[in-house]
Design an enzyme around this catalytic site. Structure first.
Site, PDB file in Angstrom:
ATOM      1  N   PRO A   1       0.793  -1.242   0.000  1.00  0.00           N
ATOM      2  CA  PRO A   1       0.000   0.000   0.000  1.00  0.00           C
ATOM      3  C   PRO A   1       0.824   1.290   0.000  1.00  0.00           C
ATOM      4  O   PRO A   1       0.630   2.155  -0.854  1.00  0.00           O
ATOM      5  CB  PRO A   1      -0.848  -0.120   1.266  1.00  0.00           C
TER       6      PRO A   1
ATOM      7  N   LYS B   1       5.994   8.872 -11.559  1.00  0.00           N
ATOM      8  CA  LYS B   1       4.599   8.495 -11.276  1.00  0.00           C
ATOM      9  C   LYS B   1       3.874   9.639 -10.551  1.00  0.00           C
ATOM     10  O   LYS B   1       2.733   9.981 -10.884  1.00  0.00           O
ATOM     11  CB  LYS B   1       4.613   7.222 -10.423  1.00  0.00           C
TER      12      LYS B   1
ATOM     13  N   LYS C   1      -3.959   9.674  -1.961  1.00  0.00           N
ATOM     14  CA  LYS C   1      -2.672   9.229  -1.410  1.00  0.00           C
ATOM     15  C   LYS C   1      -1.525   9.737  -2.288  1.00  0.00           C
ATOM     16  O   LYS C   1      -0.527  10.272  -1.788  1.00  0.00           O
ATOM     17  CB  LYS C   1      -2.661   7.698  -1.364  1.00  0.00           C
TER      18      LYS C   1
ATOM     19  N   THR D   1       3.458   2.342  -4.945  1.00  0.00           N
ATOM     20  CA  THR D   1       3.647   3.786  -5.119  1.00  0.00           C
ATOM     21  C   THR D   1       3.988   4.373  -3.756  1.00  0.00           C
ATOM     22  O   THR D   1       3.169   4.330  -2.832  1.00  0.00           O
ATOM     23  CB  THR D   1       2.359   4.452  -5.661  1.00  0.00           C
TER      24      THR D   1
HETATM   25  P1  NAD Z   1      -4.176  -3.291  -1.867  1.00  0.00           P
HETATM   26  O1  NAD Z   1      -4.401  -2.604  -0.558  1.00  0.00           O
HETATM   27  O2  NAD Z   1      -5.316  -3.940  -2.554  1.00  0.00           O
HETATM   28  O3  NAD Z   1      -3.042  -4.422  -1.680  1.00  0.00           O
HETATM   29  C1  NAD Z   1      -1.928  -4.298  -0.862  1.00  0.00           C
HETATM   30  C2  NAD Z   1      -1.649  -5.666  -0.244  1.00  0.00           C
HETATM   31  O4  NAD Z   1      -0.481  -5.568   0.572  1.00  0.00           O
HETATM   32  C3  NAD Z   1      -2.774  -6.159   0.671  1.00  0.00           C
HETATM   33  O5  NAD Z   1      -3.164  -7.464   0.264  1.00  0.00           O
HETATM   34  C4  NAD Z   1      -2.141  -6.164   2.067  1.00  0.00           C
HETATM   35  O6  NAD Z   1      -2.640  -7.200   2.894  1.00  0.00           O
HETATM   36  C5  NAD Z   1      -0.689  -6.366   1.728  1.00  0.00           C
HETATM   37  N1  NAD Z   1       0.247  -5.946   2.764  1.00  0.00           N
HETATM   38  C6  NAD Z   1       0.206  -4.831   3.540  1.00  0.00           C
HETATM   39  N2  NAD Z   1       1.278  -4.793   4.358  1.00  0.00           N
HETATM   40  C7  NAD Z   1       2.020  -5.907   4.087  1.00  0.00           C
HETATM   41  C8  NAD Z   1       3.242  -6.426   4.594  1.00  0.00           C
HETATM   42  N3  NAD Z   1       3.931  -5.790   5.559  1.00  0.00           N
HETATM   43  N4  NAD Z   1       3.690  -7.581   4.093  1.00  0.00           N
HETATM   44  C9  NAD Z   1       3.006  -8.247   3.130  1.00  0.00           C
HETATM   45  N5  NAD Z   1       1.833  -7.803   2.607  1.00  0.00           N
HETATM   46  C10 NAD Z   1       1.363  -6.648   3.086  1.00  0.00           C
HETATM   47  O7  NAD Z   1      -3.473  -2.205  -2.794  1.00  0.00           O
HETATM   48  P2  NAD Z   1      -3.388  -2.222  -4.404  1.00  0.00           P
HETATM   49  O8  NAD Z   1      -4.584  -1.561  -4.986  1.00  0.00           O
HETATM   50  O9  NAD Z   1      -2.995  -3.584  -4.840  1.00  0.00           O
HETATM   51  O10 NAD Z   1      -2.180  -1.202  -4.629  1.00  0.00           O
HETATM   52  C11 NAD Z   1      -0.835  -1.568  -4.355  1.00  0.00           C
HETATM   53  C12 NAD Z   1       0.060  -0.422  -4.748  1.00  0.00           C
HETATM   54  O11 NAD Z   1      -0.118  -0.139  -6.142  1.00  0.00           O
HETATM   55  C13 NAD Z   1      -0.235   0.882  -3.984  1.00  0.00           C
HETATM   56  O12 NAD Z   1       0.972   1.509  -3.679  1.00  0.00           O
HETATM   57  C14 NAD Z   1      -1.048   1.684  -4.990  1.00  0.00           C
HETATM   58  O13 NAD Z   1      -0.906   3.079  -4.807  1.00  0.00           O
HETATM   59  C15 NAD Z   1      -0.434   1.230  -6.320  1.00  0.00           C
HETATM   60  N6  NAD Z   1      -1.336   1.343  -7.477  1.00  0.00           N
HETATM   61  C16 NAD Z   1      -2.624   0.904  -7.384  1.00  0.00           C
HETATM   62  C17 NAD Z   1      -3.455   1.021  -8.509  1.00  0.00           C
HETATM   63  C18 NAD Z   1      -4.894   0.552  -8.442  1.00  0.00           C
HETATM   64  O14 NAD Z   1      -5.658   0.886  -9.346  1.00  0.00           O
HETATM   65  N7  NAD Z   1      -5.293  -0.218  -7.431  1.00  0.00           N
HETATM   66  C19 NAD Z   1      -2.961   1.569  -9.696  1.00  0.00           C
HETATM   67  C20 NAD Z   1      -1.631   1.972  -9.766  1.00  0.00           C
HETATM   68  C21 NAD Z   1      -0.821   1.854  -8.639  1.00  0.00           C
END
Ligand code: NAD
Length: 316
Positions: free
Chosen positions: A86, A191, A266, A116
């Site tokens: 996250p 980004k 964020k 990110t």
């Molecule tokens: P999400 O919250 O769905 O997934 C994050 C995962 O990380 C969760 O499953 C959580 O349990 C896990 N996690 C948290 N702390 C952890 C740790 N210490 N060890 C192991 N696992 C851990 O988030 P997402 O939507 O998959 O986004 C992930 C990243 O990608 C973010 O930084 C976000 O800004 C970026 N991003 C997301 C999108 C989108 O559309 N969702 C698009 C571009 C970039």
């Protein structure tokens, strides 16, 4: 660190030059990471997966990966580790914490963080990785959950040219574009600049269409003129925030799917911190951050960021 991993780190020789990665650890199996990890399994990579959410690990194990009980265990046999977490504190914990990647990973492994985060976090992890004898690149993505699932993400990579070329071998299995932006941290910087501009142009588009509607204009007519005039941008043409102007975008589907307002907020917060640190003037970026925070405060956090149009209309 286990005795076995200590011995490995002492005796596994450095491997320079291009080589195929055979054992990949994937950490963070959420909305994005779950699809990315599955795509690697489908493409034949031997994958070990970890997430603090045990159900997410089980689901990857069903898809053909091995499961691990912490980030260190997932990484100990890997020659590449990819993380998709996250935000800042999760990345720091996962790389540098007690059960973190840097405590177990093999000498000269390549670590790829696609979360990110603040560019300063990537720089810090990069320094710690170098001290531990491993390589690191930041590789945040653009493209949302659909692109993660389809394997059409764009990766913005910061790191040495050689580490970029190595990372690219695997990232091309997950994305259609893999771009080298410069040294460690520049993937994140790229980004944040893009998303700040996107937020500003989305709010501008929403304002223009809201004003147009108040003036009695038909949104589709206004769009056809703007999109062949100087006001045209991605938000007005391909991702218009007014329902019904463009088909198959979130605004035409009750703002479901797409890029969540919470995630955009964020990213604007990260841009704000980076601007404060570098003394860059970003008046519109700061205002966009506050507008999106207010949009979230009115309950739109889970909807696509184009919902700012409804917020400006006072629909809350
Ligand atoms: P999400 O919250 O769905 O997934 C994050 C995962 O990380 C969760 O499953 C959580 O349990 C896990 N996690 C948290 N702390 C952890 C740790 N210490 N060890 C192991 N696992 C851990 O988030 P997402 O939507 O998959 O986004 C992930 C990243 O990608 C973010 O930084 C976000 O800004 C970026 N991003 C997301 C999108 C989108 O559309 N969702 C698009 C571009 C970039």
């Amino acid at each position: 660190m286990t005795v076995v991993s200590m011995i490995r780190r002492l005796f596994v020789p450095s491997r320079n030059g291009r080589r195929a990665f055979s054992r990949i650890a994937f950490i963070g199996l959420g909305n994005m990471g779950g699809h990315m990890a599955r795509n690697l399994v489908k493409k034949g990579y031997k994958l070990t997966a970890f997430d603090v959410n045990a159900a997410a690990v089980s689901s990857l194990v069903e898809a053909g990966a091995n499961g691990a009980s912490n980030a260190a265990e997932a990484s100990e046999d890997a020659d590449m580790v990819i993380s998709m977490l996250p935000s800042n504190q999760h990345v720091l914990e996962c790389y540098t914490g007690e059960n973190g990647i840097l405590n177990s990973v093999r000498n000269n492994a390549l670590l790829v963080d696609s979360s990110t985060v603040d560019p300063a976090i990537s720089e810090e992890v990069g320094i710690r990785a170098k001290r531990s004898g491993v390589r690191f690149v930041d590789a945040p993505v653009s493209g949302g959950v659909n692109a993660a699932s389809a394997g059409t993400l764009t990766f913005m990579v910061g790191g040495s040219k050689s580490d970029f070329e190595d990372a690219k071998q695997v990232l091309t299995a997950l994305g259609s574009r893999v771009i080298h932006c410069g040294n460690i941290g520049t993937g994140q910087a790229t980004k944040l600049c893009n998303n700040m501009l996107l937020a500003i142009s989305m709010i501008g588009t929403a304002e223009a269409f809201n004003l147009g509607e108040r003036l009695g204009l038909e949104p589709k007519v206004l769009a056809s003129v703007i999109n062949s005039s100087s006001g045209k941008c991605w938000s007005s043409e391909l991702y218009n925030p007014v329902p019904g102007v463009v088909e198959n975008v979130p605004s035409s589907n009750e703002y479901k799917g797409g890029f969540g307002t919470a995630l955009m907020t964020k990213d604007l917060g990260l841009a704000q911190s980076a601007a404060t640190r570098t003394e860059a003037s970003i008046p519109l970026g700061s205002l966009a951050h506050q507008i999106y925070r207010a949009t979230m405060g009115h309950g739109f956090g889970k909807q696509d960021f184009s919902v700012v149009y409804q917020f400006l209309k006072g629909k809350y």
